[in-house]
Design a protein around this motif. Sequence first.
Motif, mmCIF file in Angstrom:
data_model
loop_
_atom_site.group_PDB
_atom_site.id
_atom_site.type_symbol
_atom_site.label_atom_id
_atom_site.label_comp_id
_atom_site.label_asym_id
_atom_site.label_seq_id
_atom_site.Cartn_x
_atom_site.Cartn_y
_atom_site.Cartn_z
ATOM 1 N N ALA A 305 0.834 -1.205 0.000
ATOM 2 C CA ALA A 305 0.000 0.000 0.000
ATOM 3 C C ALA A 305 0.866 1.252 0.000
ATOM 4 C CB ALA A 305 -0.930 -0.005 1.214
ATOM 5 N N LEU A 306 1.943 1.228 0.772
ATOM 6 C CA LEU A 306 2.865 2.374 0.787
ATOM 7 C C LEU A 306 3.520 2.540 -0.581
ATOM 8 C CD1 LEU A 306 4.550 1.792 4.279
ATOM 9 C CD2 LEU A 306 2.935 3.594 3.682
ATOM 10 N N GLY A 307 3.819 1.400 -1.231
ATOM 11 C CA GLY A 307 4.386 1.449 -2.578
ATOM 12 C C GLY A 307 3.428 2.075 -3.570
ATOM 13 N N THR A 308 2.125 1.749 -3.454
ATOM 14 C CA THR A 308 1.129 2.322 -4.376
ATOM 15 C C THR A 308 1.036 3.835 -4.211
ATOM 16 O OG1 THR A 308 -0.724 2.038 -2.833
ATOM 17 C CG2 THR A 308 -0.242 0.208 -4.310
ATOM 18 N N GLN A 309 1.158 4.306 -2.964
ATOM 19 C CA GLN A 309 1.099 5.752 -2.728
ATOM 20 C C GLN A 309 2.268 6.467 -3.398
ATOM 21 O OE1 GLN A 309 0.815 6.468 1.492
ATOM 22 N NE2 GLN A 309 -1.012 5.207 1.729
ATOM 23 N N LYS A 310 3.450 5.893 -3.295
ATOM 24 C CA LYS A 310 4.621 6.507 -3.928
ATOM 25 C C LYS A 310 4.495 6.482 -5.438
ATOM 26 C CE LYS A 310 8.193 6.093 -0.441
ATOM 27 N NZ LYS A 310 9.611 5.762 -0.196
ATOM 28 N N MET A 311 3.982 5.374 -5.979
ATOM 29 C CA MET A 311 3.826 5.263 -7.425
ATOM 30 C C MET A 311 2.762 6.223 -7.934
ATOM 31 S SD MET A 311 4.210 1.123 -7.670
ATOM 32 C CE MET A 311 4.114 0.920 -9.430
ATOM 33 N N ALA A 312 1.722 6.426 -7.157
ATOM 34 C CA ALA A 312 0.653 7.346 -7.568
ATOM 35 C C ALA A 312 1.196 8.767 -7.714
ATOM 36 C CB ALA A 312 -0.486 7.316 -6.551
ATOM 37 N N LYS A 313 2.140 9.134 -6.841
ATOM 38 C CA LYS A 313 2.743 10.464 -6.929
ATOM 39 C C LYS A 313 3.567 10.625 -8.198
ATOM 40 C CE LYS A 313 2.940 11.132 -1.915
ATOM 41 N NZ LYS A 313 3.829 11.247 -0.730
ATOM 42 N N ARG A 314 3.927 9.490 -8.808
ATOM 43 C CA ARG A 314 4.748 9.524 -10.030
ATOM 44 C C ARG A 314 3.942 9.016 -11.231
ATOM 45 N NH1 ARG A 314 10.796 7.620 -8.435
ATOM 46 N NH2 ARG A 314 11.242 8.923 -10.252
ATOM 47 N N ASN A 315 2.613 9.185 -11.148
ATOM 48 C CA ASN A 315 1.680 8.954 -12.265
ATOM 49 C C ASN A 315 1.412 7.494 -12.591
ATOM 50 O OD1 ASN A 315 1.174 11.730 -12.883
ATOM 51 N ND2 ASN A 315 3.210 11.834 -13.790
ATOM 52 N N ALA A 316 1.757 6.574 -11.701
ATOM 53 C CA ALA A 316 1.425 5.166 -11.896
ATOM 54 C C ALA A 316 0.376 4.776 -10.861
ATOM 55 C CB ALA A 316 2.664 4.292 -11.753
ATOM 56 N N LEU A 317 -0.875 4.602 -11.319
ATOM 57 C CA LEU A 317 -1.995 4.335 -10.421
ATOM 58 C C LEU A 317 -2.271 2.835 -10.367
ATOM 59 C CD1 LEU A 317 -4.305 7.171 -11.786
ATOM 60 C CD2 LEU A 317 -2.570 7.325 -9.990
ATOM 61 N N VAL A 318 -2.059 2.233 -9.210
ATOM 62 C CA VAL A 318 -2.187 0.785 -9.061
ATOM 63 C C VAL A 318 -3.608 0.429 -8.638
ATOM 64 C CG1 VAL A 318 -1.382 -1.230 -7.794
ATOM 65 C CG2 VAL A 318 0.240 0.522 -8.503
ATOM 66 N N ARG A 319 -4.230 -0.496 -9.388
ATOM 67 C CA ARG A 319 -5.594 -0.939 -9.077
ATOM 68 C C ARG A 319 -5.588 -2.192 -8.220
ATOM 69 N NH1 ARG A 319 -8.559 -2.853 -12.718
ATOM 70 N NH2 ARG A 319 -10.528 -1.991 -12.031
ATOM 71 N N LYS A 320 -4.543 -3.006 -8.323
ATOM 72 C CA LYS A 320 -4.452 -4.256 -7.563
ATOM 73 C C LYS A 320 -3.094 -4.302 -6.872
ATOM 74 C CE LYS A 320 -7.330 -6.522 -11.052
ATOM 75 N NZ LYS A 320 -7.411 -7.571 -12.081
ATOM 76 N N LEU A 321 -3.115 -4.431 -5.540
ATOM 77 C CA LEU A 321 -1.896 -4.298 -4.746
ATOM 78 C C LEU A 321 -0.719 -5.169 -5.204
ATOM 79 C CD1 LEU A 321 -2.965 -3.874 -1.009
ATOM 80 C CD2 LEU A 321 -1.930 -2.222 -2.528
ATOM 81 N N PRO A 322 -0.916 -6.472 -5.469
ATOM 82 C CA PRO A 322 0.249 -7.291 -5.848
ATOM 83 C C PRO A 322 0.953 -6.800 -7.100
ATOM 84 C CG PRO A 322 -1.615 -8.697 -5.253
ATOM 85 C CD PRO A 322 -2.142 -7.294 -5.350
ATOM 86 N N ALA A 323 0.278 -5.976 -7.898
ATOM 87 C CA ALA A 323 0.891 -5.465 -9.130
ATOM 88 C C ALA A 323 2.144 -4.644 -8.838
ATOM 89 C CB ALA A 323 -0.113 -4.612 -9.901
ATOM 90 N N VAL A 324 2.215 -4.044 -7.652
ATOM 91 C CA VAL A 324 3.381 -3.241 -7.291
ATOM 92 C C VAL A 324 4.633 -4.106 -7.329
ATOM 93 C CG1 VAL A 324 4.423 -1.810 -5.505
ATOM 94 C CG2 VAL A 324 1.957 -1.808 -5.808
ATOM 95 N N GLU A 325 4.550 -5.266 -6.678
ATOM 96 C CA GLU A 325 5.703 -6.155 -6.619
ATOM 97 C C GLU A 325 5.942 -6.855 -7.944
ATOM 98 O OE1 GLU A 325 7.583 -9.937 -6.583
ATOM 99 O OE2 GLU A 325 5.409 -9.698 -6.676
ATOM 100 N N THR A 326 4.848 -7.189 -8.648
ATOM 101 C CA THR A 326 4.987 -7.906 -9.916
ATOM 102 C C THR A 326 5.836 -7.119 -10.910
ATOM 103 O OG1 THR A 326 2.774 -8.833 -9.557
ATOM 104 C CG2 THR A 326 3.714 -9.084 -11.745
ATOM 105 N N LEU A 327 5.660 -5.808 -10.922
ATOM 106 C CA LEU A 327 6.457 -4.964 -11.808
ATOM 107 C C LEU A 327 7.952 -5.181 -11.595
ATOM 108 C CD1 LEU A 327 4.600 -1.558 -11.855
ATOM 109 C CD2 LEU A 327 5.405 -2.790 -13.856
#
Length: 890
Positions: A305-327
């Motif tokens: 969840a913390l990863g999604t927040q950081k990515m959102a600030k850089r224009n990558a909006l995550v819809r499913k949490l595991p996607a952060v790590e999958t990348l």
Amino acid sequence: MSEEKKKQLNQPFYTEEIDAVLEKMETTTEGLSTNEVNKRLDDYGHNQLDEGKKKSWLSKFGDQFKDFMIIVLLVAAVLSFIMGDQVEAIMIIVVVMIMAVFGVIQEAKAEEAIEALKDMSTPNANVRRDNTTKVIKSNELVPGDIVLLEAGDVIPADMRLIEAASLKIEEAALTGESVPVEKNIAVLDQEDIGIGDRINMAYMNSNVTYGRGLGVITGTGMNTEVGKIANMLAQADETNTPLKENLNKLGKVLSIVIIGICVIMFAVGMLRGGHDWIDMLLTSVSLAVAAIPEGLPAIVTIILALGTQKMAKRNALVRKLPAVETLGSTDIICSDKTGTLTLNQMTVEEVFSNNETIEANEEIPLDNQTLKIMTFCNDTKISDDNTLIGDPTETALVKFGMDHGFDVVDELRNAPRVAEIPFDSDRKLMTTVHQLADGKFLIAVKGAPDELLKRCSFFDVHGDIKPMTKEQQELILTNNTNMAKQALRVLAMAYQISESIPEDMASESVERELIFSGLIGMIDPERKEAADAVKVAKEAGIRPVMITGDHRDTAEAIAVRLGIISEGQHEAVITGGELNEMSDDELAKRIEQYSVYARVSPEHKVRIVKAWQKDGKVVAMTGDGVNDAPALKTADIGIGMGITGTEVSKGASDMVLADDNFSTIVIAVEEGRKVFSNIQKTVQYLLAANLGEVLTLFIATMVGWDTLLPVHLLWINVVTDTFPAIALGLEPVEQGIMKLKPRGRSSDLFSGGVLSSIVYQGILEAGITLGVYMFAITYPVHSGYEAIHADALTMSYATLGLIQLFHAFNVKSVRESIFKVGLFKNKTFNYAVLLSFVLLAVTIVIPGFNDIFKVAHLDAYQWGIVFGASIAIIPIVEIVKWVQRKTVYK
């Protein structure tokens, strides 16, 4: 709908004559009767997409408990209740319930793709019924209906064209091809050709950009090409992410370890004698529960969840949490070309005029005749705010003129159009006639170079009109070829000055004895930052693969310009037609050979993704069109475009790029790698700590020592397993992380030296803790056995807690020295360790807590031993890391 009716619709109508198609559809150009329409609505159903089965909230909630790690935690909760440790059991249940609720919330938006497809459908259609034209709702259309088309219309269903007057249809959302397709009614010879090459067909949800047409509907609802995509979306299997697979694997490993601990502990205890079997069973179970990192799933969720927040600030909006790590584990990025790697905007790139080549960024004289023709012979509408409306090719010409200071509106006001010959796909030309200020008339002609050159008798060089020569023709054709080799779409410009408006506005009369003016080379250009992103991806060991509906030459040229393939690497390019000739097994064997796929259909994209997955790769798929949705859902991670993307592609994706920028993917990959690295650190920290606890209890029980009580284990787990573990998830990215090769699907949370580190560090923690206990009972500070035992018990409790807090610094990097990573760089981590220490010390130093935790006060000497022994783990692990860097990781 019956199978017979489906079979009637699923035919290659583009290979048949119009009369044959009308006969098969049992209709005429006058349209169906109202009675026949009602009958067909009963037979074929309404022209709309099926909603598909939707899971209830209760069903989605139940699905969360199918995860293996969750099952292990639930078993641990039951065992804790049996042992009478209700606090531990309740804590585990709370963690599981939070995880389940979080999972349901994440899934709530996962099945929006088909709904988005339905919303794209055009609400109305112009239909010929009972020999009259009517406007009806598109969902009431049936196979056999005759539909009228004109510029601005959205195609309401799949149809075979029976009339096409300068008809152009933009099919980018369906095929990925950026240029509108010129349609005609000619019969096609081949059956097995891609959607983009079926020029006598029109498909649901594509857009008419130019001209007019008439078509007979050959497919409605789920029997359209869009319907097939919706069906593929409904049937596509959700791909297990590497993280889910890793956590499941971890759960299975822990299960084996736990069962082993129970069996060995119980067997050894019974063989030694002196213990009741029920006591030994409870002791064994308590050890097993201690081995479970019950907070791990929740901590992993928090880190993601913390990863999604950081990515959102850089224009990558995550819809499913595991996607952060999958990348972070991505091996392959299959990217749609149009709108992702390119701008999805036709742009003039090169002009050949006055026998000179002018690049788009160079100055061009405002009196240039080619500049005038490209903007005059043009149907683009210019709004008051200078917005351009019309065919993308024509708007590109006008934009080029405006960007170079040519006042198109003013020039056309001074030279208004008085006559025209519209574009025709047979002659491939368009002509407009303009009245000039001197009373003469400018005949402006643009079109295909080969066709236009046949009609040119002269050529213009800076206003000097000369007869066309063979040498001049060769020069023009050479420049045309050079532009084509760059995958530029080339248009030729010519003109003539007439004393009057031609009386006969026929092509044969007007488009002759023309003066050649110039060539225009256009392309949908690559994004400026895309080439750099491709380079960074390659350095990170990630292979970019381009998938497009464009022609082979265009695809290859863009791929070369982006650095996806090298100049002349023709064997790395393959078309959809060539893919059709391959079996899935053959494609999987040869998949490494190809980096560019041209003229592909939605089915091809899914096959490509699956072939890479079969090769053991973790695949990310980017896209913005309807045609990308099935592949987005099939890929390990689907990446949709936020600006140009359809709601369909967004609904099917795991992550959406808010800026449609390919380079944002690289940023997201770096964040994903950091997230996985931090999860690995957390796993290493928690499991090493739990192993230390288990070994401490196991060995102590075997030798007859009472080193720790259940309440001690519980409090240590609450204090040390929570705050430092979460704070490790906030560790900054390690240097050089984007120079490492992707982990791939075969790696797991234990790879990269993590498993060996867990084992030796857990043994080290247990050894130091037992050493402190042995020292305390061997060299007592106080007299009397009871005092000695209480002191030893307290010292071993304090040591086991503190050693885990100091060890948290060790795992800030699996390989690198903590002094290189930064001992106190992560402020949140420092505060977390300090808070955990305070919570641990409170139970020893504050009166009242001693009785609850059954511990004694320690003096300065004893605290010195505890701190000295606990902090010793840092230099010991640093020495081991140094040896590993010099040998194993060299």
